[in-house]
Every structure is written in structure tokens, then in C-alpha cells.
Design a protein around this motif. Structure first.
Motif, PDB file in Angstrom:
ATOM      1  N   HIS A 116       0.825  -1.204   0.000  1.00  0.00           N
ATOM      2  CA  HIS A 116       0.000   0.000   0.000  1.00  0.00           C
ATOM      3  C   HIS A 116       0.864   1.261   0.000  1.00  0.00           C
ATOM      4  O   HIS A 116       0.589   2.221  -0.749  1.00  0.00           O
ATOM      5  CB  HIS A 116      -0.927   0.000   1.208  1.00  0.00           C
ATOM      6  N   LYS A 117       1.926   1.288   0.820  1.00  0.00           N
ATOM      7  CA  LYS A 117       2.789   2.467   0.891  1.00  0.00           C
ATOM      8  C   LYS A 117       3.515   2.707  -0.425  1.00  0.00           C
ATOM      9  O   LYS A 117       3.797   3.859  -0.783  1.00  0.00           O
ATOM     10  CB  LYS A 117       3.799   2.318   2.021  1.00  0.00           C
ATOM     11  N   LEU A 118       3.804   1.644  -1.137  1.00  0.00           N
ATOM     12  CA  LEU A 118       4.476   1.765  -2.432  1.00  0.00           C
ATOM     13  C   LEU A 118       3.482   2.021  -3.566  1.00  0.00           C
ATOM     14  O   LEU A 118       3.884   2.059  -4.728  1.00  0.00           O
ATOM     15  CB  LEU A 118       5.283   0.501  -2.727  1.00  0.00           C
ATOM     16  N   ASP A 119       2.217   2.204  -3.204  1.00  0.00           N
ATOM     17  CA  ASP A 119       1.166   2.461  -4.190  1.00  0.00           C
ATOM     18  C   ASP A 119       1.178   1.398  -5.278  1.00  0.00           C
ATOM     19  O   ASP A 119       1.098   1.686  -6.471  1.00  0.00           O
ATOM     20  CB  ASP A 119       1.339   3.860  -4.807  1.00  0.00           C
ATOM     21  N   SER A 120       1.271   0.157  -4.842  1.00  0.00           N
ATOM     22  CA  SER A 120       1.375  -0.971  -5.766  1.00  0.00           C
ATOM     23  C   SER A 120       0.117  -1.826  -5.693  1.00  0.00           C
ATOM     24  O   SER A 120      -0.573  -1.863  -4.673  1.00  0.00           O
ATOM     25  CB  SER A 120       2.602  -1.823  -5.416  1.00  0.00           C
ATOM     26  N   ASN A 121      -0.144  -2.519  -6.778  1.00  0.00           N
ATOM     27  CA  ASN A 121      -1.233  -3.497  -6.801  1.00  0.00           C
ATOM     28  C   ASN A 121      -0.721  -4.875  -7.207  1.00  0.00           C
ATOM     29  O   ASN A 121      -1.494  -5.735  -7.626  1.00  0.00           O
ATOM     30  CB  ASN A 121      -2.345  -3.044  -7.747  1.00  0.00           C
TER      31      ASN A 121
END
Length: 217
Positions: free
Chosen positions: A53-58
Motif C-alpha cells: 500500500h505504501k508503495l502504491d502498488s497493486n
């Protein structure tokens, strides 16, 4: 339909407390492939979800059915370059790993991340430890902890190095320092510190603690 995966390519360019934690966690449990794949691994799926989530990843998180280990693979040539160029990144299991230059403001967050990856709370006495494969990395970790008046010791074994903090005061002071202004952390490991001063500490059901608990002989 092809899958679309995203990630914040510039995440490791700016120091924050959360970035320092994730960097420390990566030094402990991360890996970079020869291509551009960045891997985070842990037995706690929850912390990998927070890092993602912190890395804005999915990117998906997969579990190894044999080991129970959760793995988060992410692809980013930019992040790989930042980790190599800014931090000379090799993980702590490598003998060549060096402790990065972490701003003092974020040092407890980096060490908390490393502890969540390669730290252990022992069942006997007041003792915690860190594992690592690099003498240089572990020696600098010991120096940093010693400078903060924690009772530390570096032990060399055949395959790796261990830094220990011992004694009720040192362990409690270390926990207070490490979790100061905490953001990201492994919940079970944090909660286990609360049992250290209890007489029933040795009666904790080891099976219910997914991270490693050792009994010192």
C-alpha cells in the motif's frame, strides 16, 4: 485482457519514517533479481500488504504452500536503480552488505524494519537478537545500538553474525526507542515485548507465534 501493475517509481528517493522502515525491512528480507524484480518476503501477510500500500502498488502477494512464506514481487527498473545507486543495495544475507547512511531522525524506523525481518525475541531471560550475513553491516548495527547505551554483543558463528541486546533495562529501553513514533511494524512481534516482564513469558504457545521464538540454553 492483460494485467496492469503499478508502483511508485520514486518511493526511495525521499526519506520518510515509513520509507526508512521499508528500506530496513528490505535489507533484512528483500531480494533483487538480475532483471528488475524486487522481492519482499515474510511469514506475516499483513505487513506485506501494508508495504504494498505504501508503495502504491497493486502487485499480487503469493504464499509458498510448502514453507508458508508470503512473497511480494514487484517490477521496477527505477526502484532497482535507486536501491543500487543510492544504497549500494545488497541484502544483509550477503557478506558484502554495508549499513546504509540513514539520517538520525529515521534510524529507529530503519532498525525496526530490519528487526521485523531478521530480529528475534528469546524465551529465556531478557534477550533479543538480530541475524545477518555481513560482518561490516552487523558491526555497524552493534556500534549504533551501543552508542545508545543498550547492552550489546556481536557473536560470530560459522554461517552468520548475531547482534544481541540483553538485560531487562536494555531490552525495555530498546523497545521504547525502536517503537517511538511507530508507523509500520509487525503487530505480533510488537505485542510480544509486552510479555517480557511477565512470569508466564515462557508459557507462550510457540505454535501460535508464526515468527521464530528460540529458547536460549
Amino acid at each position: 485482457m492483460s494485467s496492469y501493475f503499478k508502483i511508485n517509481e520514486h518511493y526511495f528517493k525521499t526519506w520518510t519514517s515509513e520509507m526508512a522502515y521499508i528500506l530496513g525491512f528490505f535489507y533484512a528480507n528483500g531480494n533483487i533479481s538480475n532483471h528488475q524484480t524486487i522481492l519482499f518476503s515474510h511469514y506475516e501477510k499483513d505487513i506485506l500488504e501494508k508495504i504494498r500500500h505504501k508503495l502504491d502498488s497493486n502487485h499480487p502477494i503469493h504464499q509458498d504452500q510448502k514453507t508458508g512464506l508470503y512473497n511480494l514481487h514487484m517490477n521496477s527498473q527505477f526502484i532497482k536503480n535507486d536501491l543500487f545507486n543510492h544504497f549500494k543495495m545488497v541484502t544483509s544475507s550477503s557478506k558484502e552488505a554495508e549499513f546504509p547512511s540513514v539520517p538520525t531522525l529515521y534510524l529507529n524506523h530503519f532498525i525496526r524494519g530490519y528487526f521485523d525481518g531478521k530480529g528475534h525475541i528469546y524465551k529465556s531471560g531478557y534477550l533479543i537478537g538480530f541475524d545477518g550475513g555481513s560482518n561490516a553491516f552487523m558491526q555497524e548495527l552493534k556500534n549504533i545500538l551501543t552508542q545508545r547505551s543498550f547492552n550489546t554483543k556481536l557473536v560470530t558463528s560459522e554461517k552468520q553474525y548475531q547482534v544481541y541486546i540483553s538485560g531487562i533495562n536494555s531490552v525495555n529501553d530498546f523497545a521504547n526507542w525502536m517503537y517511538k513514533h511507530k508507523n509500520l511494524y509487525v503487530k505480533r512481534k510488537y505485542e510480544l515485548f509486552h510479555y517480557i516482564n511477565h512470569e508466564d513469558f515462557n508459557l507462550i504457545n510457540e505454535k501460535n507465534m508464526s515468527y521464530r521464538l528460540k529458547k536460549v540454553q
